[in-house]
Design an enzyme around this catalytic site. Sequence first.
Site, PDB file in Angstrom:
ATOM      1  NE  ARG A   1      -2.206  -1.199   3.662  1.00 38.72           N
ATOM      2  CZ  ARG A   1      -2.446  -0.795   5.022  1.00 38.72           C
ATOM      3  NH1 ARG A   1      -3.371  -0.076   4.945  1.00 38.72           N
ATOM      4  NH2 ARG A   1      -1.536  -1.266   6.017  1.00 38.72           N
TER       5      ARG A   1
ATOM      6  CB  ALA B   1      -5.552  -9.462   6.815  1.00 37.97           C
TER       7      ALA B   1
ATOM      8  CB  SER C   1      -7.392 -16.876  10.976  1.00 39.19           C
ATOM      9  OG  SER C   1      -7.035 -16.695  12.478  1.00 39.19           O
TER      10      SER C   1
ATOM     11  CD  GLU D   1      -8.611 -15.362  17.101  1.00 39.18           C
ATOM     12  OE1 GLU D   1      -9.680 -15.000  17.331  1.00 39.18           O
ATOM     13  OE2 GLU D   1      -7.759 -15.356  18.185  1.00 39.18           O
TER      14      GLU D   1
ATOM     15  CE1 TYR E   1      -7.289 -11.292  10.920  1.00 34.92           C
ATOM     16  CE2 TYR E   1      -7.941 -13.033  12.486  1.00 34.92           C
ATOM     17  CZ  TYR E   1      -7.101 -12.619  11.567  1.00 34.92           C
ATOM     18  OH  TYR E   1      -6.083 -13.463  10.826  1.00 34.92           O
TER      19      TYR E   1
ATOM     20  NE  ARG F   1       2.028 -12.424  15.605  1.00 35.59           N
ATOM     21  CZ  ARG F   1       1.012 -12.498  14.834  1.00 35.59           C
ATOM     22  NH1 ARG F   1       0.890 -11.828  13.802  1.00 35.59           N
ATOM     23  NH2 ARG F   1      -0.086 -13.441  15.453  1.00 35.59           N
TER      24      ARG F   1
ATOM     25  CB  THR G   1       3.886 -13.907  21.009  1.00 39.32           C
ATOM     26  OG1 THR G   1       3.907 -13.513  19.639  1.00 39.32           O
ATOM     27  CG2 THR G   1       3.137 -14.941  21.674  1.00 39.32           C
TER      28      THR G   1
ATOM     29  NE  ARG H   1      -5.519 -17.085  21.238  1.00 34.95           N
ATOM     30  CZ  ARG H   1      -6.739 -17.127  21.915  1.00 34.95           C
ATOM     31  NH1 ARG H   1      -7.250 -18.089  22.647  1.00 34.95           N
ATOM     32  NH2 ARG H   1      -7.576 -16.077  22.122  1.00 34.95           N
TER      33      ARG H   1
END
Length: 332
Positions: free
Chosen positions: A34, A88, A133, A135, A157, A192, A198, A225
């Site tokens: 972007r 995303a 995901s 999630e 999400y 990350r 984390t 997790r």
Amino acid sequence: MPKKALITGVTGQDGSYLAELLLEKGYEVHGLVRRASTLNRARIDHLHSFEHGDSPRLILHYGDLADSVSLVKLLYSLQPDEIYNLAAQSHVRVSFDIPEYTSDITGVGAGRILEAIIESGIGKKVRYYQASSSEMFGKVQAVPQTETTPFYPRSPYGCAKVFAHWLTVNYRESYGLFACSGILFNHESPRRGESFVTRKISLAAARIKKGLQKELYLGSLDAKRDWGYAKEYVEGMWRMLQQDKPDDYVLATNETHTIEDFLEAAFGHADLDWRDYVKFDSRYLRPAEVDLLIGDYSKARRELGWEPQTRMHGLARLMVDADLATLTRSQG
């Protein structure tokens, strides 16, 4: 001629590791970025060393998942062999604050790429990967979760990812696209983003060890997790697109640990007791929490020959060591 791949989200954690992997395999890699007022390419700066002759094999293109026309034009001109949709709005807590934007980019954005594949006429040759995901499982309906476990998302999400996942299935069945979804459980690394729990933990452990920070504020420490190493998970993405038939796969470790467990592992590796430094902050609580995630990756092991090598404790040590090394370099 080398294979040509397009990665959306190339500047992110997964995108940078995937670009690295594909370049090592001899691909010509194109990344969608972007346009922004500040450049955010630290994760891929080192990839300029992967050059062939006079022309770089990592080529960046300005574009946006919100702009369908730019996607059609890019796919028509590139004619890629593989597309990896990793872009995303990927922060679960933030998705509650910006649900419309999250839905548009994370959910509808996948639809724009799939439609661009059809409109650009490359549907018969291209292979498409959708980043699904864990999630999506949210309030889990089975333990452990597999490719057939029903979805019950608990965030904007998660809902957007469910939409993108089923849209990928729909385009595969409607148009015969070679389209796969990788249902990846939490995967972390030194790359990350610092707003993810984390990395917040590993960076805080390193900074406290160096005397640069005194406290760390977190929300719930009880959520469980399934944590793996992102660098290993991108190998699974690539393997999905090398199969004879498209399908969907869970990538996970089949182990679950609480955030407190990760704290213990990270701070313990720095010879610190996390209880001396961690404070509770209700701002980090989600309106609806996902209490337990644990993935069964047996299908990926059986069909892709993939399985994780790095588990939670090793991952925590790896991340703390990387943050300590970065801080040491910055201090001269």
